[in-house]
Design a protein around this motif. Structure first.
Motif, mmCIF file in Angstrom:
data_model
loop_
_atom_site.group_PDB
_atom_site.id
_atom_site.type_symbol
_atom_site.label_atom_id
_atom_site.label_comp_id
_atom_site.label_asym_id
_atom_site.label_seq_id
_atom_site.Cartn_x
_atom_site.Cartn_y
_atom_site.Cartn_z
ATOM 1 N N GLU A 228 1.457 5.800 -0.691
ATOM 2 C CA GLU A 228 2.045 6.745 0.254
ATOM 3 C C GLU A 228 3.263 7.424 -0.351
ATOM 4 O O GLU A 228 3.420 8.627 -0.264
ATOM 5 C CB GLU A 228 2.487 6.006 1.533
ATOM 6 N N TYR B 246 0.836 -1.206 0.000
ATOM 7 C CA TYR B 246 0.000 0.000 0.000
ATOM 8 C C TYR B 246 0.868 1.253 0.000
ATOM 9 O O TYR B 246 0.658 2.176 -0.774
ATOM 10 C CB TYR B 246 -0.922 -0.017 1.230
ATOM 11 N N ASN B 247 1.872 1.266 0.877
ATOM 12 C CA ASN B 247 2.748 2.433 0.952
ATOM 13 C C ASN B 247 3.466 2.680 -0.371
ATOM 14 O O ASN B 247 3.568 3.821 -0.815
ATOM 15 C CB ASN B 247 3.796 2.241 2.056
ATOM 16 N N LEU B 248 3.948 1.597 -0.977
ATOM 17 C CA LEU B 248 4.671 1.756 -2.243
ATOM 18 C C LEU B 248 3.759 2.317 -3.328
ATOM 19 O O LEU B 248 4.202 3.065 -4.186
ATOM 20 C CB LEU B 248 5.224 0.409 -2.708
#
Lengths: 308, 431
Positions: free
Chosen positions: A274, A269-271
């Motif tokens: 975010e 998700y972060n990659l």
């Protein structure tokens, strides 16, 4: 029975049937299959292949280019990924056995015909599984907050003198996550064991009792062997679930403090969202989950499923 | 017969493959949209924060003379980031808004990740009318894409009663360094029992505020070269952060609502934050007259100023039909209407970065919640002093790495080692 089997095979073998009817039947049969095939192909296989192709590309947002195996090499030199992988395995190695033992324990207790309010207890333990993932995660966040119920309770019991920083301490945050997922999923596994226990012949227990087996012996020599396929099933399901853990991490600790609770899914998700988006690398990381699930499931089959 | 059947089987298989491919092709065909197409009747805008940005858009809608059917849709910031990323990367512009609000620190990652997705608005505004520090994040390759809006200017909000009890006045807090702030904090805690600040150990927002006040960032001027290990302001910011954590005057929080509660409940004496926290402080009526705002403390080094930016954002126009209409609307309201900004300040309390608006009357108004301080005038004065830095594209990726190293540093790892490791990791990750 024979008749139906024969009529089913008509289009394939019988030579007497008129050609038109056979064609029509074929069309209809294939039409049904075709819709499902297209649906599965489009919504399962096409994205899977696309994601595989994506995992060989890298770049920000829409500026993707093929980089060969670079993403896969990058994985091994990426401390954040290794942290996420380690955390996920910590959850897996601690939480799954704890949960399965607990679920077994509860199911055997609740299978006892002499227990009063069985229905109530069963519902109570199963209830967490029907609550919304996000809602329960947020609730846990408040329970374990600095002024949360857990701290107050522990302080009232004089177990601790100062409120514990459950969510901002690397070790305590992991423990909080493990407690949360155990609470949420134990009942789910329990239901499988309960239904399997219904199928265990009571006479086996009676015979064992007559032979002088204790309750513990009955548990280890009858219940566990009889439930073995179900235990295998639940442990695979739980492994897959834990490898994909996301909602709890996202809502309780957001991966922190400082990646201490970050899971692989959260990292994906972060990659993607975010950081400056690198969908190629995110796809690579997600394929790691797929590979891990395959490997772990195979191991579990080998270890537990020897007879099939 | 079975031959015929086999033939048919392969034929059907062929059809299904063709159908699959055709369907698959359809889905990627959408990428050609973006230019061309018909002018829509409705212009949509996505933003977050109903009390600030959404209210500002509504105000702009009221102030706009032109003919425009504007639909304002409220989304959480995270949702906007997700929707934009998924939408733009899939290549289809369907369902995208005409106007979107993006946080300054994220802007470059969108502008560079999705070339041609945004519409340059140089023809509709004069970039020189806006605070200089807002221009670097909102422009790319000499073209202005964003309409600079929310300043994000920081201030040190403080409880006058607590500080007075500890023997401090506003002068003692004005233009101080963070070291001085920590000293005062210890004193306040000793004399009043109140914590000085509430911090989320997972959020390095305060570090960002500190380093920008010294004109520094996680990356160098080019926006790409990772700049952690030899970054003096960053080192000092880390030391300050640790000193705060060890000074025993930090009330930890782990999310936004706990953060708000920390000051609404009267537990902490100061809130160093972006000006957008103002409405949340004012939300607690019973504390009216007890708050004032001093300039943010600065790092104890040459070149550092008592002004910084936290969480400012700007409006962007997407390169889809309706872009001219949308850009014209923004240009004539946020981009050039001085009177509109006066209304914005009085009715919404939102402060933009449009320089000509600052001489307006409303900017001199007094705020009775903050002891009749001329808050807007103060903020806009500080806005002019904010050092301009290039945020680059990787603020959040680097910050996650730093947050992990911060934990190690707090636990006893040497600062040099922590930053060296962070530097190495960031360089490996951000190729």
């Amino acid at each position: 029975m024979k008749k139906t089997a024969k009529s089913l095979s008509v289009p394939y073998t019988a030579k007497k049937a008129p050609a038109g009817g056979r064609l029509k039947k074929n069309y209809i049969g294939w039409l049904f299959i075709l819709i499902a095939t297209i649906g599965i192909g489009l919504f399962y296989f096409y994205p899977m292949i696309q994601a595989l192709l994506l995992s060989f590309q890298s770049g920000m947002g829409a500026n993707l280019e093929y980089v060969g195996l670079d993403n896969y090499i990058r994985l091994f030199n990426d401390p954040t990924f290794i942290a996420a992988l380690t955390n996920t395995f910590v959850y897996l190695l601690i939480q799954v056995p704890v949960m399965i033992v607990l679920a077994l324990f509860f199911s055997v207790l609740l299978n006892d015909a002499t227990l009063k309010f069985r229905g109530f207890f069963r519902t109570a333990i199963f209830l967490p599984c029907v609550t919304s993932l996000v809602a329960y995660a947020v609730l846990f966040k408040y329970l374990f907050g600095l002024n949360g119920l857990v701290n107050r309770f522990l302080m009232d019991l004089s177990i601790i003198s100062e409120p514990l920083n459950w969510l901002s301490d690397p070790l305590l945050a992991k423990i909080t996550i493990i407690i949360a997922i155990t609470w949420r999923w134990t009942g789910y596994n329990m239901i499988f064991y309960l239904s399997a226990l219904q199928n265990v012949d009571r006479s086996m227990y009676e015979a064992a009792k007559i032979d002088g087996a204790s309750a513990v012996q009955q548990f280890f020599y009858i219940t566990i062997p009889m439930l073995k396929p179900i235990i295998l099933f639940t442990s695979i399901i739980s492994t897959i679930g834990t490898l994909q853990i996301f909602d709890e991490i996202m809502n309780i600790t957001n991966g922190g403090p400082g990646n201490a609770t970050l899971s692989i899914s959260m990292y994906i998700y972060n990659l993607s969202f975010e950081y400056s988006p690198d969908f190629g690398y995110a796809a690579t990381v997600s394929y790691v989950i797929v590979i891990l699930i395959v490997i772990l499931s195979l191991i579990q089959f080998k270890v537990a499923g020897d007879d099939k | 017969m079975s031959k015929v059947f086999q033939f048919k089987k392969s034929w059907i298989l062929l059809i299904s493959i063709v159908a699959l491919l055709a369907l698959a092709a359809c889905s990627s065909d959408g990428s050609s949209s973006g230019s061309g197409g018909e002018e829509p009747d409705k212009i949509t805008a996505w933003a977050w924060d109903p009390n600030f940005n959404i209210a500002a858009l509504n105000q702009a809608k009221k102030a706009y003379d032109g003919d425009l059917n504007l639909e304002i849709i409220e989304n959480a910031q995270d949702d906007i980031v997700q929707k934009l990323n998924t939408g733009l990367s899939s290549g289809t512009m369907k369902g995208m808004p005409n106007i979107v609000l993006i946080e300054d620190q994220r802007a470059q990652s969108f502008l560079q990740s999705y070339p041609d997705a945004f519409y340059p608005i140089d023809d509709y505004i004069n970039p020189d009318d806006f605070a200089k520090y807002k221009l670097a994040p909102t422009s790319l390759d000499g073209k202005q894409y964003g309409l600079p809006f929310d300043t994000g200017v920081t201030g040190l909000f403080f409880r006058t009663d607590y500080l007075k009890e500890a023997g401090y006045t506003k002068e003692d807090l004005t233009n101080i360094t963070w070291q001085k702030y920590i000293e005062i904090g210890k004193d306040v805690k000793k004399k009043t029992g109140k914590d000085m600040i509430s911090l989320d150990p997972n959020d390095l927002g305060l570090i960002r505020v500190m380093i920008q006040s010294a004109g520094s960032w996680y990356v160098e001027e080019d926006g790409k070269t990772v700049n952690l290990v030899d970054n003096e302001p960053l080192k000092m910011a880390f030391k300050n952060y640790k000193a705060m954590m060890e000074a025993d005057f930090v009330k930890p929080n782990s999310d936004w609502s706990q953060f708000i509660a920390s000051f609404n409940s009267g537990d902490v004496a100061t809130v160093p934050s972006g000006n957008w926290i103002g409405p949340s402080i004012e939300a607690e009526d019973s504390q009216a007259g007890k708050w004032e705002v001093a300039p943010i403390p600065k790092l104890d080094m040459e070149g550092a100023v008592n002004a910084s930016n936290q969480g400012g954002s700007s409006f962007y126009v997407l390169n889809i039909p309706g872009k001219e209409k949308a850009a014209k609307f923004l240009g004539e309201t946020f981009g050039g209407n001085k009177d509109f900004y006066q209304d914005l300040v009085t009715e919404v309390g939102a402060l933009g970065t449009y320089k000509p608006a600052a001489d307006g009357e409303a900017y001199q108004s007094k705020n009775d919640f903050f002891n009749d301080q001329q808050l807007i005038a103060d903020f806009s004065k500080w806005t002019e002093e904010i050092p301009s830095v290039n945020y680059g594209m990787h603020t959040y990726a680097i910050e996650d790495i730093l947050a992990a190293e911060m934990q190690n540093y707090l636990k006893g790892k040497k600062l040099e080692d922590a930053l060296t490791d962070a530097q190495a990791q960031a360089e490996a990750q951000l190729k």
